[in-house]
Every structure is written in C-alpha cells, then in structure tokens.
Design a protein around this motif. Structure first.
Motif, mmCIF file in Angstrom:
data_model
loop_
_atom_site.group_PDB
_atom_site.id
_atom_site.type_symbol
_atom_site.label_atom_id
_atom_site.label_comp_id
_atom_site.label_asym_id
_atom_site.label_seq_id
_atom_site.Cartn_x
_atom_site.Cartn_y
_atom_site.Cartn_z
ATOM 1 N N PRO A 93 0.803 -1.243 0.000
ATOM 2 C CA PRO A 93 0.000 0.000 0.000
ATOM 3 C C PRO A 93 0.831 1.285 0.000
ATOM 4 C CG PRO A 93 -0.463 -1.321 1.996
ATOM 5 C CD PRO A 93 0.570 -2.060 1.207
ATOM 6 N N GLN B 142 4.297 6.200 -2.037
ATOM 7 C CA GLN B 142 5.287 6.957 -1.254
ATOM 8 C C GLN B 142 6.705 6.559 -1.664
ATOM 9 O OE1 GLN B 142 4.120 6.357 2.909
ATOM 10 N NE2 GLN B 142 3.384 8.466 3.035
ATOM 11 N N SER C 123 7.610 -2.743 9.883
ATOM 12 C CA SER C 123 7.695 -3.920 8.996
ATOM 13 C C SER C 123 8.682 -3.677 7.862
ATOM 14 C CB SER C 123 6.317 -4.248 8.417
ATOM 15 O OG SER C 123 5.420 -4.541 9.461
ATOM 16 N N THR C 124 8.623 -2.497 7.281
ATOM 17 C CA THR C 124 9.507 -2.186 6.152
ATOM 18 C C THR C 124 10.942 -1.974 6.634
ATOM 19 O OG1 THR C 124 7.614 -1.147 5.084
ATOM 20 C CG2 THR C 124 9.780 -0.618 4.188
ATOM 21 N N THR D 52 7.482 6.116 8.745
ATOM 22 C CA THR D 52 6.163 6.722 8.535
ATOM 23 C C THR D 52 5.171 6.326 9.630
ATOM 24 O OG1 THR D 52 5.408 4.893 7.135
ATOM 25 C CG2 THR D 52 6.526 6.730 6.031
ATOM 26 N N THR D 53 5.638 5.591 10.650
ATOM 27 C CA THR D 53 4.813 5.297 11.830
ATOM 28 C C THR D 53 5.646 5.703 13.055
ATOM 29 O OG1 THR D 53 5.631 3.057 12.305
ATOM 30 C CG2 THR D 53 3.864 3.235 10.676
ATOM 31 N N ALA E 106 6.630 3.440 15.482
ATOM 32 C CA ALA E 106 7.079 2.197 16.129
ATOM 33 C C ALA E 106 8.509 2.261 16.668
ATOM 34 C CB ALA E 106 6.950 1.030 15.158
ATOM 35 N N GLY E 107 9.392 3.007 16.004
ATOM 36 C CA GLY E 107 10.731 3.247 16.566
ATOM 37 C C GLY E 107 11.833 2.301 16.128
ATOM 38 N N SER E 108 11.532 1.353 15.236
ATOM 39 C CA SER E 108 12.549 0.370 14.830
ATOM 40 C C SER E 108 13.805 1.030 14.261
ATOM 41 C CB SER E 108 11.936 -0.580 13.794
ATOM 42 O OG SER E 108 12.887 -1.483 13.317
ATOM 43 N N SER F 52 -0.664 10.596 6.160
ATOM 44 C CA SER F 52 -1.587 9.592 5.612
ATOM 45 C C SER F 52 -1.809 8.414 6.563
ATOM 46 C CB SER F 52 -1.035 9.070 4.281
ATOM 47 O OG SER F 52 0.299 8.617 4.462
ATOM 48 N N LEU F 53 -1.107 8.385 7.687
ATOM 49 C CA LEU F 53 -1.296 7.261 8.618
ATOM 50 C C LEU F 53 -2.689 7.406 9.258
ATOM 51 C CD1 LEU F 53 0.260 4.822 9.896
ATOM 52 C CD2 LEU F 53 0.895 6.367 11.763
ATOM 53 N N PRO F 54 -3.569 6.398 9.084
ATOM 54 C CA PRO F 54 -4.934 6.533 9.618
ATOM 55 C C PRO F 54 -4.923 6.861 11.119
ATOM 56 C CG PRO F 54 -4.761 4.598 8.210
ATOM 57 C CD PRO F 54 -3.365 5.123 8.383
ATOM 58 N N MET G 84 -4.612 4.050 13.708
ATOM 59 C CA MET G 84 -3.268 3.462 13.651
ATOM 60 C C MET G 84 -2.253 4.431 14.267
ATOM 61 S SD MET G 84 -1.607 1.657 10.336
ATOM 62 C CE MET G 84 -3.056 1.048 9.562
HETATM 63 N N1 LIG Z 1 13.204 -4.087 15.694
HETATM 64 C C1 LIG Z 1 12.651 -3.106 16.371
HETATM 65 O O1 LIG Z 1 13.333 -2.388 17.098
HETATM 66 C C2 LIG Z 1 11.178 -2.873 16.234
HETATM 67 C C3 LIG Z 1 10.582 -1.800 16.914
HETATM 68 C C4 LIG Z 1 9.223 -1.582 16.740
HETATM 69 C C5 LIG Z 1 8.467 -2.403 15.903
HETATM 70 N N2 LIG Z 1 9.086 -3.449 15.272
HETATM 71 C C6 LIG Z 1 8.320 -4.349 14.374
HETATM 72 O O2 LIG Z 1 7.621 -3.541 13.425
HETATM 73 C C7 LIG Z 1 6.383 -4.154 13.086
HETATM 74 C C8 LIG Z 1 5.254 -3.178 13.303
HETATM 75 O O3 LIG Z 1 5.552 -1.929 12.716
HETATM 76 P P1 LIG Z 1 4.474 -0.775 12.654
HETATM 77 O O4 LIG Z 1 3.626 -0.807 13.861
HETATM 78 O O5 LIG Z 1 5.197 0.452 12.312
HETATM 79 O O6 LIG Z 1 3.490 -1.213 11.466
HETATM 80 P P2 LIG Z 1 3.767 -1.615 9.942
HETATM 81 O O7 LIG Z 1 5.082 -1.189 9.478
HETATM 82 O O8 LIG Z 1 3.423 -3.072 9.813
HETATM 83 O O9 LIG Z 1 2.656 -0.742 9.197
HETATM 84 C C9 LIG Z 1 1.280 -1.070 9.368
HETATM 85 C C10 LIG Z 1 0.518 -0.698 8.100
HETATM 86 O O10 LIG Z 1 0.468 0.722 8.007
HETATM 87 C C11 LIG Z 1 0.899 1.133 6.712
HETATM 88 N N3 LIG Z 1 1.503 2.452 6.884
HETATM 89 C C12 LIG Z 1 2.650 2.763 7.549
HETATM 90 N N4 LIG Z 1 2.858 4.074 7.500
HETATM 91 C C13 LIG Z 1 1.853 4.620 6.796
HETATM 92 C C14 LIG Z 1 1.518 5.948 6.421
HETATM 93 N N5 LIG Z 1 2.247 6.991 6.788
HETATM 94 N N6 LIG Z 1 0.410 6.140 5.677
HETATM 95 C C15 LIG Z 1 -0.376 5.104 5.332
HETATM 96 N N7 LIG Z 1 -0.121 3.823 5.684
HETATM 97 C C16 LIG Z 1 0.980 3.593 6.402
HETATM 98 C C17 LIG Z 1 1.869 0.060 6.291
HETATM 99 O O11 LIG Z 1 2.047 0.058 4.905
HETATM 100 C C18 LIG Z 1 1.181 -1.179 6.817
HETATM 101 O O12 LIG Z 1 0.192 -1.608 5.919
HETATM 102 C C19 LIG Z 1 6.274 -5.395 13.949
HETATM 103 O O13 LIG Z 1 6.675 -6.519 13.203
HETATM 104 C C20 LIG Z 1 7.254 -5.139 15.083
HETATM 105 O O14 LIG Z 1 7.739 -6.316 15.655
HETATM 106 C C21 LIG Z 1 10.415 -3.685 15.404
#
Ligand SMILES: NC(=O)c1ccc[n+]([C@@H]2O[C@H](COP(=O)([O-])OP(=O)(O)OC[C@H]3O[C@@H](n4cnc5c(N)ncnc54)[C@H](O)[C@@H]3O)[C@@H](O)[C@H]2O)c1
Length: 374
Positions: free
Chosen positions: A51, A55, A106-107, A127-128, A130-132, A168-170, A173
């Motif tokens: 999706p 971007q 995930s990416t 773009t989220t 999550a902090g990875s 664009s992040l809902p 979410m």
């Molecule tokens: N290794 C690490 O330090 C670490 C830290 C945090 C999370 N993680 C991992 O990351 C994964 C979760 O990541 P997440 O929560 O960021 O979700 P994600 O990356 O899976 O994204 C969730 C959905 O949101 C969509 N999305 C993301 N940004 C968007 C945007 N700006 N606009 C529209 N859509 C968008 C993505 O395409 C996807 O479909 C898990 O597997 C988790 O274990 C790893």
C-alpha cells in the motif's frame, strides 16, 4: 522499590551512544539524496509495503534515477524469511549498495534483514511511530516462529523523519502506534539498564506523544495537523532511542508473546497491554510511575495510559483484537519462559490475572479497585 530506585545517592550507570544521523522536520525528505551522498552510497533499493508503493515512488523520484536500483514493494508484518530472501536476492541482482526503507516497523525490519545478510547499510524514512529505525534489534519469522536478535549492522545509518509522510497514517493506527512508542519509554524508565539520559528522553517522548495524539485524533487541520504530526514523530524518535539503548521488561515480553504466538496486531497489543503491565509494576517502580504520570499529565501512570487509549478510540481489550480467552493460560506459560528482567518478580497467579484484565479491558485503578467499563 527496585534496586535502581532504592537510593537517593548518585546512581551508577553505563551510557553508550550510537553512530547515527537523524534529519528531522517537515520537508526533510528533500535532504535524503544528500544523506546517501554523504555516506558514499550510489544505488538504493527502495523498500515499502504494497500500500505504500506511491510513497516509495515519490522517494525514488526525489533520489533521482541515477541513485535508485529499484523498488521492492513486498514488505509485510514480522519479516517472513521468504520475503527477506527475495529482497536480499533483488538487492544482489540489481547491484544495490544500500536499502532505503520507507514505512513503519515492517519495512524497516525488511531493511534490517537485508543488512544482516549482506552488510548493506540501511537508510530509514519512518512513517509510523514504532521506533525500529533507532534500534539494532531485528526480527525474522521462519515457520511461524519470530527470531529476534541484536546486531549493530542492522542499525540504520541515517534516519530521515519527515512528518509530511505520516499525514496519511490513519488516525486509529496513529494512536496505537503512538502508544506503542510510549511503551518503549515507559519500560525504559524502570529498565535495569536505564540511565539519566534515557530517562530524560523517555519522559520527553511520552510528553510529546501524549500531547500530539489527542490533536491528531481531534482532526486538527492545516499547519496545526503538521505540528501535531511533527510532535508525535519527535516523541517517536525519543522513545525509539530508549528502546534501542536499554533493555525492556514485562510489557514487551507479553507483547512479543501475544504477537508472536497468537498473531495479534503489533501496535494494538502494545496499546491494550501497557496499562495492565504498568499496574502490575506500579508498587515496585514508584519513581518511574511518577515520571510517566507527569509526562502524561495524569494522576496515575497505568490509568493515564488506559484513559489516553480509551478516549482516543483505540482498543483496550485483548478480546477485541482477536485473542481467545481459552488461550490465556498458554500465553501466561509462554510469557513465564525466559522472562526479561522486571521490577516486580513474575508470579504466575498475578500474571494470569493481568492477562485476564487485559482480555476484558479492565481500567487499572490506583486504589486497586476493579472497574470494568462494560
Ligand atoms: N526491531 C525493532 O526495534 C522494532 C521496533 C518496533 C516495531 N518493530 C516491528 O515492526 C512491526 C510493526 O511496525 P508498525 O507498527 O510500524 O506497522 P507496519 O510497518 O506493519 O505498518 C502497518 C501498516 O500501516 C501502513 N503504513 C505505515 N505508515 C503509513 C503511512 N504513513 N500512511 C499510510 N499507511 C501507512 C503500512 O504500509 C502497513 O500496511 C512489527 O513486526 C514489530 O515487531 C520492530
């Protein structure tokens, strides 16, 4: 009280910094090409989920055809090994010398899997929240089992935070992803590996997110929305840095268990479990709780996180995000195996009660009284 909290005297600690560049601000994506050039990188494989292809194409256009080897748009949650191998092979075939990960955890996780295999540097465009991007932690899923590890090779060399990409992040979410970030900071505040720098970052990260998420949820418009998105991303950066620097505790262990073994969605699980994990640890880490509460602007840390989620329409009960009640005993057993260090020792009966509360969405109450919202 934990050993870390028990003395007023100057505490001992170890602080290690990591070599990473952070470029932050609205429009900072325009500086991505300069980041690659500064690192001597010439041909990027741009990564995204299906999706987020548009971007990734925008990023590729900004980099210019001469710097882009190709786009790999098959990133999915939890980095399945088959996808990681495909991406590694694509990088090799196209002669890429780095991966540019445009997306959430995930990416960025897929970029880390490429780095682990080949040593190719990763540039992250998160773009989220999550902090990875700020951690040397990777995870790869094989035959349904997610293996995680730490390796400095996977830590992105440069991170470009542009709040315009998160517009664009809902909203829902955004809220759960923001509370996922708050969880890193909250556990950092009572981590056995904590230090004063991380405490400052953690408290400021929670404060920034707790202020920004209601504005994003309320549907702020125009400049106000960009400001709120920027504040949230700033908070995510700080919280991610804490995650990458100090060890996590019970909350993260429970979320890895529930996400990994029961396939529950990552950010939502963090959102539901955090209030319960904080309530479990409250008496054992009162100073950390006071800092979390102050940063939230709430009287109590655990109830404050619950109220933030509930008010902003995020899930607060495991039963609402796909957990089955009959699996709670097994989840408890798995969580008790190889536990992470935690302020309060893990007791089976109390942990099982925590999981029941999380399943039902019970609001933690400072007095210990049970309040069930429905
Ligand atoms: N290794 C690490 O330090 C670490 C830290 C945090 C999370 N993680 C991992 O990351 C994964 C979760 O990541 P997440 O929560 O960021 O979700 P994600 O990356 O899976 O994204 C969730 C959905 O949101 C969509 N999305 C993301 N940004 C968007 C945007 N700006 N606009 C529209 N859509 C968008 C993505 O395409 C996807 O479909 C898990 O597997 C988790 O274990 C790893």
């Amino acid at each position: 009280m934990t050993e870390r909290e028990s003395s007023d005297a100057m505490k001992s600690f170890i602080y290690a910094s990591r070599a990473q560049r952070v470029v932050f601000g609205p429009g900072s994506l325009a500086g991505l090409a300069a980041e690659l050039d500064a690192l001597g990188l010439r041909r990027a494989l741009v990564l995204c989920t299906p999706p987020q292809r548009a971007q990734a194409e925008r990023v590729s256009a900004l980099l210019g055809a001469e710097r882009v080897a190709g786009i790999f748009d098959q990133a999915v949650m939890h980095v399945p090994i088959e996808i990681a191998r495909q991406a590694q092979q694509t990088a090799r075939e196209l002669g890429a010398d780095c991966a540019v990960a445009v997306g959430g955890g995930s990416t960025i996780g897929l970029g880390k899997a490429i780095a682990l295999d080949s040593g190719l540097p990763v540039i992250a465009v998160p773009t989220t929240y999550a902090g990875s991007e700020m951690t040397p932690i990777y995870g790869i899923t094989e035959a349904g089992l997610k293996k995680t590890g730490k390796d400095d090779r996977v830590l992105p060399r440069s991170v470009v935070y542009d709040p315009e990409l998160s517009l664009s992040l809902p909203v829902t979410m955004s809220v759960t992803s923001g509370i996922n970030a708050i969880a890193h900071a909250a556990e950092g505040l009572y981590s056995v590996e904590g230090n004063p720098i991380m405490d400052l970052m953690a408290q400021e990260g929670i404060r920034a997110l707790a202020q920004a998420l209601p504005a994003i949820h309320a549907g702020a418009g125009g400049e106000d929305l960009l400001q709120a998105r920027g504040d949230a991303l700033y908070g995510a950066w700080l919280c991610g840095t804490v995650l990458g620097s100090v060890g996590m505790a019970l909350h993260h262990k429970l979320c890895h268990t529930l996400g990994g073994s029961f396939n529950l969605p990552h950010a939502e699980v963090h959102t539901v479990v955090l209030p319960q994990a904080l309530a479990y640890n409250a008496a054992a880490a009162p100073q950390a709780m006071a800092r979390i509460a102050a940063a939230l602007g709430a009287p109590d840390a655990a109830a404050g996180v619950f109220d933030l989620a509930h008010t902003l329409g995020a899930p607060t009960a495991l039963r609402d995000i796909g957990m089955h009640e009959e699996d709670l005993d097994r989840a408890c057993d798995i969580a008790l195996q190889t536990p992470y260090p935690n302020p309060r020792p893990l007791e089976r009966v109390a942990l099982r009660a925590l999981l029941q509360d999380a399943y039902e969405g019970k609001r933690p109450h400072p007095s210990g009284a049970t309040i069930r919202p429905r």
